[in-house]
Design a protein around this motif. Structure first.
Motif, PDB file in Angstrom:
ATOM      1  N   LEU A  40       0.840  -1.204   0.000  1.00 49.75           N
ATOM      2  CA  LEU A  40       0.000   0.000   0.000  1.00 49.75           C
ATOM      3  C   LEU A  40       0.870   1.247   0.000  1.00 49.75           C
ATOM      4  O   LEU A  40       0.602   2.206  -0.733  1.00 49.75           O
ATOM      5  N   GLU A  41       1.927   1.251   0.811  1.00 48.24           N
ATOM      6  CA  GLU A  41       2.858   2.378   0.831  1.00 48.24           C
ATOM      7  C   GLU A  41       3.460   2.610  -0.547  1.00 48.24           C
ATOM      8  O   GLU A  41       3.591   3.746  -1.004  1.00 48.24           O
ATOM      9  N   PHE A  42       3.837   1.521  -1.187  1.00 46.47           N
ATOM     10  CA  PHE A  42       4.445   1.636  -2.507  1.00 46.47           C
ATOM     11  C   PHE A  42       3.446   2.188  -3.522  1.00 46.47           C
ATOM     12  O   PHE A  42       3.783   3.055  -4.337  1.00 46.47           O
ATOM     13  N   GLU A  43       2.220   1.692  -3.473  1.00 45.48           N
ATOM     14  CA  GLU A  43       1.210   2.165  -4.426  1.00 45.48           C
ATOM     15  C   GLU A  43       0.972   3.661  -4.283  1.00 45.48           C
ATOM     16  O   GLU A  43       0.793   4.376  -5.276  1.00 45.48           O
ATOM     17  N   LEU A  44       0.957   4.152  -3.052  1.00 42.80           N
ATOM     18  CA  LEU A  44       0.772   5.594  -2.834  1.00 42.80           C
ATOM     19  C   LEU A  44       1.975   6.372  -3.356  1.00 42.80           C
ATOM     20  O   LEU A  44       1.826   7.405  -4.026  1.00 42.80           O
ATOM     21  N   LYS A 146       3.545  -7.498 -10.986  1.00 47.61           N
ATOM     22  CA  LYS A 146       2.271  -6.815 -10.733  1.00 47.61           C
ATOM     23  C   LYS A 146       2.423  -5.551  -9.895  1.00 47.61           C
ATOM     24  O   LYS A 146       1.828  -4.514 -10.211  1.00 47.61           O
ATOM     25  N   LEU A 147       3.202  -5.608  -8.811  1.00 41.51           N
ATOM     26  CA  LEU A 147       3.352  -4.426  -7.952  1.00 41.51           C
ATOM     27  C   LEU A 147       4.261  -3.363  -8.566  1.00 41.51           C
ATOM     28  O   LEU A 147       3.846  -2.202  -8.691  1.00 41.51           O
ATOM     29  N   PRO A 148       5.488  -3.685  -8.981  1.00 41.90           N
ATOM     30  CA  PRO A 148       6.344  -2.625  -9.526  1.00 41.90           C
ATOM     31  C   PRO A 148       5.817  -1.975 -10.796  1.00 41.90           C
ATOM     32  O   PRO A 148       6.142  -0.821 -11.078  1.00 41.90           O
TER      33      PRO A 148
END
Length: 240
Positions: A40-44, A146-148
């Motif tokens: 979540l921190e990374f997405e923000l 998916k995340l990066p």
């Protein structure tokens, strides 16, 4: 006959030593994964302004290289790091990073590949085009993509006019690395065989991680880094 066999064994021993050294070098080239897991921190942070983007100079020369896209969020850097296999697999590996600014700059400076700065559109287009090429061969990007990939979201790849060429000599070229298991390598080769037939691709893979032996159908202009076998030198040793 016995002398010829000894010569062959010596040549194979030299090749094994070189392959082991090359595999060890490839292992060192893979950056350690971050211990941070805050998605979540990374997405923000991935919505923050672009900081810098880099690609490895050798991504097309050697077929494998990093693409890094970063954003500055306060005093921290959110980065998507993509290991691009331009010859076959597209995004072969990927990781998300959220670290202090000074850590990121040191990370880039210490990568074992020479990195150059590029525009964000160039970096995104390279990553997405590599994925499209690999998908056409039958391969999806690494599960960790998916995340990066969220770091790429608002970048307009159409702003990059560069047309990238993938594969080697017009064909897919799979080179197994130190992190490719025998089962994974077999799956990749089976996929290429079904898709293109025996003459539609090149490959190079290890027979075993310990021996460092390689087999494959190398492209004509693939550089052979093994030293030339010196028969005269061996004959002199036999005489001794």
């Amino acid at each position: 006959m016995a002398i010829d066999q000894r010569k062959r064994q010596k040549k194979l021993a030299k090749q094994r030593a070189k392959r082991k050294a090359k595999a060890a070098s490839q292992k060192r080239e893979r950056p350690a994964r971050s211990s941070w897991h805050g998605s979540l921190e990374f997405e923000l942070a991935a919505r923050a302004p672009i900081y810098r983007c880099y690609i490895a100079d050798e991504v097309f020369d050697k077929g494998l290289g990093y693409v890094v896209v970063s954003r500055l969020s306060g005093a921290r850097i959110a980065a998507g790091i993509f290991l691009v296999d331009a010859y076959c697999l597209g995004v072969k590996d990927a990781m998300a990073m959220l670290k202090p600014l000074e850590f990121f700059d040191d990370f880039i400076a210490n990568l074992p590949m020479r990195m150059k700065a590029v525009e964000p559109a160039y970096a995104k287009k390279l990553v997405e085009d590599a994925i499209a090429y690999a998908r056409d061969l039958g391969f999806e990007p690494h599960p960790d993509y998916k995340l990066p990939q969220k770091i790429l979201n608002d970048i307009d790849a159409s702003e990059c006019a560069t047309e990238f060429t993938f594969g080697k000599d017009g064909k897919p070229f799979f080179v197994s690395g130190p992190y490719d298991s025998a089962a994974r390598s077999k799956h990749i080769l089976d996929t290429l065989q079904r898709r293109f037939g025996p003459d539609g691709y090149h490959y190079m893979m290890g027979l075993s991680p310990d021996e460092g032996l390689w087999i494959g159908d190398e492209p004509d202009d693939w550089e052979e880094d093994d030293e030339e076998y010196d028969e005269e030198e061996d004959e002199e040793e036999e005489d001794k």
